[in-house]
Enzyme design. Structure first.
Site, PDB file in Angstrom:
ATOM      1  N   HIS A 107      -0.980 -11.975  -0.019  1.00 44.59           N
ATOM      2  CA  HIS A 107       0.432 -11.720   0.188  1.00 44.59           C
ATOM      3  C   HIS A 107       0.373 -12.739   1.280  1.00 44.59           C
ATOM      4  O   HIS A 107       1.835 -12.704   1.863  1.00 44.59           O
ATOM      5  CB  HIS A 107       1.302 -10.612  -0.526  1.00 44.59           C
ATOM      6  CG  HIS A 107       1.220  -9.723   0.764  1.00 44.59           C
ATOM      7  ND1 HIS A 107       0.066  -8.405   0.683  1.00 44.59           N
ATOM      8  CD2 HIS A 107       2.381  -9.331   1.658  1.00 44.59           C
ATOM      9  CE1 HIS A 107       0.887  -7.770   1.720  1.00 44.59           C
ATOM     10  NE2 HIS A 107       1.556  -8.072   2.216  1.00 44.59           N
TER      11      HIS A 107
ATOM     12  N   HIS B  80      -5.844  -9.602   4.892  1.00 43.57           N
ATOM     13  CA  HIS B  80      -5.035 -10.715   5.388  1.00 43.57           C
ATOM     14  C   HIS B  80      -5.765 -11.502   6.351  1.00 43.57           C
ATOM     15  O   HIS B  80      -4.966 -12.695   7.449  1.00 43.57           O
ATOM     16  CB  HIS B  80      -4.214  -9.695   5.892  1.00 43.57           C
ATOM     17  CG  HIS B  80      -3.274  -9.361   4.411  1.00 43.57           C
ATOM     18  ND1 HIS B  80      -3.198  -9.488   3.022  1.00 43.57           N
ATOM     19  CD2 HIS B  80      -3.167  -7.943   4.763  1.00 43.57           C
ATOM     20  CE1 HIS B  80      -2.473  -8.446   2.337  1.00 43.57           C
ATOM     21  NE2 HIS B  80      -3.191  -7.344   2.678  1.00 43.57           N
TER      22      HIS B  80
ATOM     23  N   LYS C 268      -2.278   2.167  12.052  1.00 45.90           N
ATOM     24  CA  LYS C 268      -1.216   2.401  11.077  1.00 45.90           C
ATOM     25  C   LYS C 268      -0.324   3.260  11.910  1.00 45.90           C
ATOM     26  O   LYS C 268      -1.959   3.526  13.104  1.00 45.90           O
ATOM     27  CB  LYS C 268      -1.587   3.568   9.823  1.00 45.90           C
ATOM     28  CG  LYS C 268      -2.272   2.391   8.713  1.00 45.90           C
ATOM     29  CD  LYS C 268      -1.000   2.239   8.201  1.00 45.90           C
ATOM     30  CE  LYS C 268      -1.465   1.255   6.793  1.00 45.90           C
ATOM     31  NZ  LYS C 268      -0.924  -0.097   5.653  1.00 45.90           N
TER      32      LYS C 268
HETATM   33  C1  BG6 Z   1      -1.472  -4.463   2.053  1.00 46.98           C
HETATM   34  C2  BG6 Z   1      -1.825  -2.750   2.576  1.00 46.98           C
HETATM   35  O1  BG6 Z   1      -2.042  -5.421   1.435  1.00 46.98           O
HETATM   36  O2  BG6 Z   1      -0.734  -4.923   3.534  1.00 46.98           O
HETATM   37  C3  BG6 Z   1      -0.936  -2.032   3.175  1.00 46.98           C
HETATM   38  O3  BG6 Z   1      -2.691  -2.384   1.440  1.00 46.98           O
HETATM   39  C4  BG6 Z   1      -0.596  -2.934   4.240  1.00 46.98           C
HETATM   40  O4  BG6 Z   1      -1.713  -0.970   4.084  1.00 46.98           O
HETATM   41  C5  BG6 Z   1       0.777  -3.794   3.816  1.00 46.98           C
HETATM   42  O5  BG6 Z   1       0.911  -1.785   4.873  1.00 46.98           O
HETATM   43  C6  BG6 Z   1       1.395  -4.845   5.158  1.00 46.98           C
HETATM   44  O6  BG6 Z   1       2.324  -6.378   4.157  1.00 46.98           O
HETATM   45  P1  BG6 Z   1       3.255  -6.003   5.517  1.00 46.98           P
HETATM   46  O7  BG6 Z   1       3.530  -7.832   4.601  1.00 46.98           O
HETATM   47  O8  BG6 Z   1       4.136  -5.138   5.289  1.00 46.98           O
HETATM   48  O9  BG6 Z   1       2.922  -6.310   6.867  1.00 46.98           O
END
Ligand code: BG6
Length: 503
Positions: free
Chosen positions: A192, A254, A350
């Site tokens: 994503h 990511h 986190k």
């Molecule tokens: C997810 C993780 O893929 O991405 C989560 O599993 C994380 O742990 C999240 O909180 C963060 O996404 P974004 O878009 O809020 O930065």
């Protein structure tokens, strides 16, 4: 730009959180923006018995909460394309009936045999479902013809959620299993982060301007920092997270994608093949971290107790004595002519001080300092700094030195900013929407290639496997909630004469 084709989006694991919170709101936003094919069908597959209407009602409540621009009439119009199918996707028994249902859509809605399978299930079920799809002969064109569908040929594609493998070997095994059924052109490994505006904007910043690319290399750039900091803790996801940790959850997936967009060479064209070819090269150019370098190039941590959330190690669902990291900072080197000698520092955690996802490109100071001895607000001339903020703001900032008006000559750093939300006045859409539409169009530019995923695992394995023991063994509660992570992460930077960008 190709229009999305009519198709059935078959979501396996449709009762899960992802469908209600992300996929359906994103599709609703895309329908409202007019970017979905008019003859789209969405078929949710899950074990629980539900009627189409029952499922639509559940989804309406969630879409209302999570989608932008809620409008009851628009929802009603969109919801008519949503259907539900009860069955256990890992077992072959349900597939003949599923195939019938899909054929009915082809006849009633003109979906033309095009199928977009979405695996939103537990990763251990991926391979079984792919095998069942194959046995049921739902992939009629997959191995022969899949990315482009001229004339009346149908296509079948598959979207796979993360985590894509648990390590290098399991990712390669999953790729082989997928490859037995689908061509690489039909496999969409979703991330994503690649749907976030600023990640794509990076391509435009670098390659639609002339002033960045000539200095985008080791001669001018001192180092790059890529940060994804979150204020939230692991919450009730401990069962998943304790098996995963920050490197697998955020860095391998990511952040190495963001890395690839920063480090890649200009692609020959903006096609998916050319973009992905350059990203693969960038990921594969990451120098393997040798066992004796792991301790100097990596820091892991676990958050300590605070009034808001207990210590990670004590949360229900976390194994006793768990050494799963909730914070990781790693230093990577890229062995190619562009980046030799310019380290990339990548960190994620986190319960940190603030939510922030950003790329910091720290340029070197000028080769000769003509202004030695001139008063400077921060002690001396610094290199320029380009900060590409991805979240929560979508903003790019450039820091440079300036003369303070008046006499005597004094220098201070100033900042230029481009705030995309303000500048263009548009709200960012849910990242999944444009990605789903891309898959319906057959555009893989923002999806990961097999070799990127496998190369990413190779790069992080030394910080995960037995080699990571020295930095993993005593991480329990080694950083305070609301801080920027363990002190060792600052010490790692200090040893290199650098500091984290925590502003
Ligand atoms: C997810 C993780 O893929 O991405 C989560 O599993 C994380 O742990 C999240 O909180 C963060 O996404 P974004 O878009 O809020 O930065």
């Amino acid at each position: 730009m190709r229009k999305p084709d009519p198709c059935v989006l078959v979501i396996f694991g449709a009762s899960g959180d992802l469908t209600a919170r992300k996929l359906i709101p994103a599709l609703y936003e895309m329908r409202a923006a007019g970017t979905l094919p008019s003859n789209l069908k969405v078929l949710g597959v899950s074990r629980r018995e539900k009627s189409d209407d029952g499922w639509r009602d559940e989804l309406a409540a969630s879409a209302k909460q999570h989608a932008k621009g809620w409008d009851a009439a628009k929802w009603k119009d969109f919801a008519s394309c949503i259907h539900y199918f009860a069955g256990d996707a890992a077992q072959g028994a349900m597939y003949p009936a599923l195939a019938d249902r899909l054929r009915e859509f082809d006849e009633s809605a003109g979906t033309k045999g095009n199928r977009l399978f979405y695996l939103s299930v537990a990763p251990e079920l991926y391979e079984a479902i792919v095998d069942r799809i194959s046995e049921a002969e739902l992939v009629t064109e997959g191995k022969r013809w899949c990315s482009i569908s001229p004339g009346d040929r149908s296509w079948q594609r598959i979207i796979i959620e993360k985590p894509f493998g648990h390590d290098e070997a399991s990712a390669a095994s999953l790729n082989r299993a997928l490859g037995r059924v689908f061509e690489e052109e039909a496999i969409y490994r979703i991330d994503h982060y690649l749907g976030k505006e600023v990640v794509q904007a990076m391509l435009v910043l670098r390659f639609a301007n002339t002033m960045f690319e000539p200095v985008w290399n080791h001669r001018y750039i001192d180092h790059v920092q890529i940060t994804a900091a979150e204020t939230v803790g692991v919450g009730n996801r401990t069962a998943f997270y304790d098996q995963t940790g920050a490197i697998r959850d955020m860095i391998q997936s990511h952040l190495l994608q963001i890395f690839a967009f920063v480090a890649m060479e200009p692609p020959t064209t903006m096609t998916a093949d050319d973009i992905r070819a350059e990203k693969i090269k960038a990921v594969r150019a990451i120098r393997p971290t040798l066992p004796d370098a792991v301790a100097a190039h990596g820091v892991l941590g676990q958050y300590a107790a605070a009034s808001t959330e207990g210590a990670y190690a004590e949360l229900a669902g976390v194994a006793k004595g768990s050494t799963t990291e909730t914070f990781a900072a790693i230093r990577l080197h890229v062995d190619n002519w562009r980046w030799a000698g310019t380290p990339f520092y990548i960190r994620s955690g986190k319960c940190l001080a603030r939510k922030c996802t950003e790329v910091v490109v720290q340029f070197k100071p000028p080769a000769a300092d003509l202004f030695r001895g001139v008063p400077h607000a921060s002690g001396g001339v610094e290199g320029n700094r380009l900060v590409i903020e991805i979240a929560p703001a979508q903003r790019t900032r450039l820091r440079f030195e300036s003369k303070v008006p008046g006499t005597p000559l004094t220098i201070a750093g100033v900042e230029m900013q481009a705030d995309f939300d303000k500048q263009f006045g548009v709200q960012a859409l849910e990242a999944y929407g444009p990605l789903l539409v891309d898959a319906m169009r057959g555009d893989q530019s923002l999806y990961k290639h097999r070799l990127e995923v496998e190369g990413g695992w190779v790069a992080v394995m030394p910080f995960l496997d037995a080699m990571s023991a020295p930095i993993r063994k005593s991480i329990a509660s080694n950083y305070a909630q609301g801080s920027w992570g363990p002190a060792a992460a600052d010490a790692m930077m200090a040893r290199d004469g650098r500091v984290w960008h925590n502003e």
